[in-house]
Enzyme design. Structure first.
Site, short mmCIF file in Angstrom:
data_model
loop_
_atom_site.label_atom_id
_atom_site.label_comp_id
_atom_site.label_asym_id
_atom_site.label_seq_id
_atom_site.Cartn_x
_atom_site.Cartn_y
_atom_site.Cartn_z
NE ARG A 181 47.37 26.72 60.75
CZ ARG A 181 47.75 26.34 59.55
NH1 ARG A 181 48.64 27.06 58.88
NH2 ARG A 181 47.27 25.26 58.98
NE ARG A 221 46.71 20.70 58.58
CZ ARG A 221 47.42 21.59 59.28
NH1 ARG A 221 47.64 21.41 60.55
NH2 ARG A 221 47.90 22.66 58.69
CE LYS A 231 51.57 24.49 51.99
NZ LYS A 231 51.41 23.38 52.93
NE ARG A 257 52.43 26.08 61.60
CZ ARG A 257 52.20 25.62 60.36
NH1 ARG A 257 53.02 25.98 59.38
NH2 ARG A 257 51.19 24.84 60.14
P1 AMP Z 1 46.55 25.33 55.09
O1 AMP Z 1 46.81 26.59 55.83
O2 AMP Z 1 46.96 25.41 53.65
O3 AMP Z 1 47.11 24.12 55.79
O4 AMP Z 1 44.97 25.14 55.04
C1 AMP Z 1 44.22 25.03 56.23
C2 AMP Z 1 42.89 24.37 55.94
O5 AMP Z 1 42.15 25.13 54.97
C3 AMP Z 1 43.00 22.97 55.32
O6 AMP Z 1 43.18 21.96 56.28
C4 AMP Z 1 41.64 22.86 54.61
O7 AMP Z 1 40.60 22.62 55.53
C5 AMP Z 1 41.45 24.28 54.07
N1 AMP Z 1 42.02 24.43 52.71
C6 AMP Z 1 43.06 25.23 52.34
N2 AMP Z 1 43.30 25.13 51.02
C7 AMP Z 1 42.39 24.24 50.54
C8 AMP Z 1 42.14 23.69 49.25
N3 AMP Z 1 42.87 24.01 48.18
N4 AMP Z 1 41.12 22.80 49.13
C9 AMP Z 1 40.36 22.46 50.18
N5 AMP Z 1 40.57 22.92 51.43
C10 AMP Z 1 41.56 23.81 51.62
#
Ligand code: AMP
Length: 216
Positions: free
Chosen positions: A160, A171, A13, A127
């Site tokens: 990360r 996840r 993404k 990553r």
């Molecule tokens: P990402 O970088 O999109 O993988 O997001 C990292 C973390 O942020 C996720 O594992 C969630 O804990 C939180 N997060 C990001 N976007 C959302 C969302 N739309 N709803 C709830 N938690 C989110």
């Protein structure tokens, strides 16, 4: 141009978003990035989100909905937006429908990136990110010129906290459980394009461009 990009962790993404932004003049709104910035700056929102994020769990819907609604009111969203990581649950999708309606910016195209677990595992564990400028690398597929150092800004690269196999499994489970219904929600509205994101990144991007060309 109102776009939503979806896909499990490691589906690309971030990389595809960078390429989309080079093509279209819209801001990248990543809820994950916004939350990480809040955690870094130790804001009230960051304090609330931190424990959920470190456990690979979703941050509560009301917190996220309010954060996105505020962000979309900013002037740089006038021509549209590229949403990344939101809506991630059916509750968020339904809430966002109402918000988008209110501000006259409904989602026009949903790009759903699809990749197998084994490919994701390799991508996630390899990553590396630049904590300063946000550049993304991979130790084999896209290494920095000097190991561990960002090509753009010279900062030390890091991993990360949630980029581990254990967190990936959590996840992926969350993705299956919470996010698939979101794809179904938009599928019913006829705006989803499924893209096989295990392919080479230029091929993946060509497919995305073709889909976006239909709404441009
Ligand atoms: P990402 O970088 O999109 O993988 O997001 C990292 C973390 O942020 C996720 O594992 C969630 O804990 C939180 N997060 C990001 N976007 C959302 C969302 N739309 N709803 C709830 N938690 C989110």
């Amino acid at each position: 141009m109102n776009i939503l990009i979806m896909g499990p962790a490691g589906a690309g993404k971030g990389t595809m978003s960078e390429l989309i932004l080079q093509e279209y003049d819209i801001p990248h709104i990543s809820t994950g990035d916004m939350l990480r910035e809040n955690v870094r700056n130790n804001t009230e929102l960051g304090k609330e989100a931190k424990s959920y994020m470190e456990a690979g769990k979703l941050v509560p819907d009301d917190v996220i909905n309010a954060m996105v609604e505020k962000r979309l009111q900013e002037p740089d969203c006038q021509k549209g937006y590229l949403l990344d990581g939101f809506p991630r649950t059916l509750v968020q999708a339904e809430a966002f429908s109402a918000i988008a309606e209110k501000i006259g910016k409904p989602i026009e195209s949903v790009i759903a990136l699809e990749v197998d677990f084994e490919v994701l595992k390799d991508r996630i564990t390899g990553r590396r990110i630049c904590p300063k400028c946000g550049a993304i690398y991979h130790i084999r597929n896209h290494p920095s010129k000097v190991e561990g150092i960002c090509d753009n800004c010279g900062s030390e690269l890091s991993q990360r906290k949630d980029d581990t196999v254990e967190q990936l499994i959590v996840r992926m489970d969350e993705y299956e459980k919470s996010t698939k219904p979101v794809i179904d929600f938009y599928e019913a509205r006829g705006v989803v394009t499924h893209v096989n994101a295990a392919k080479d990144k230029t091929v993946v991007f060509e497919e995305i461009k073709e889909a976006l060309g239909k709404i441009a």
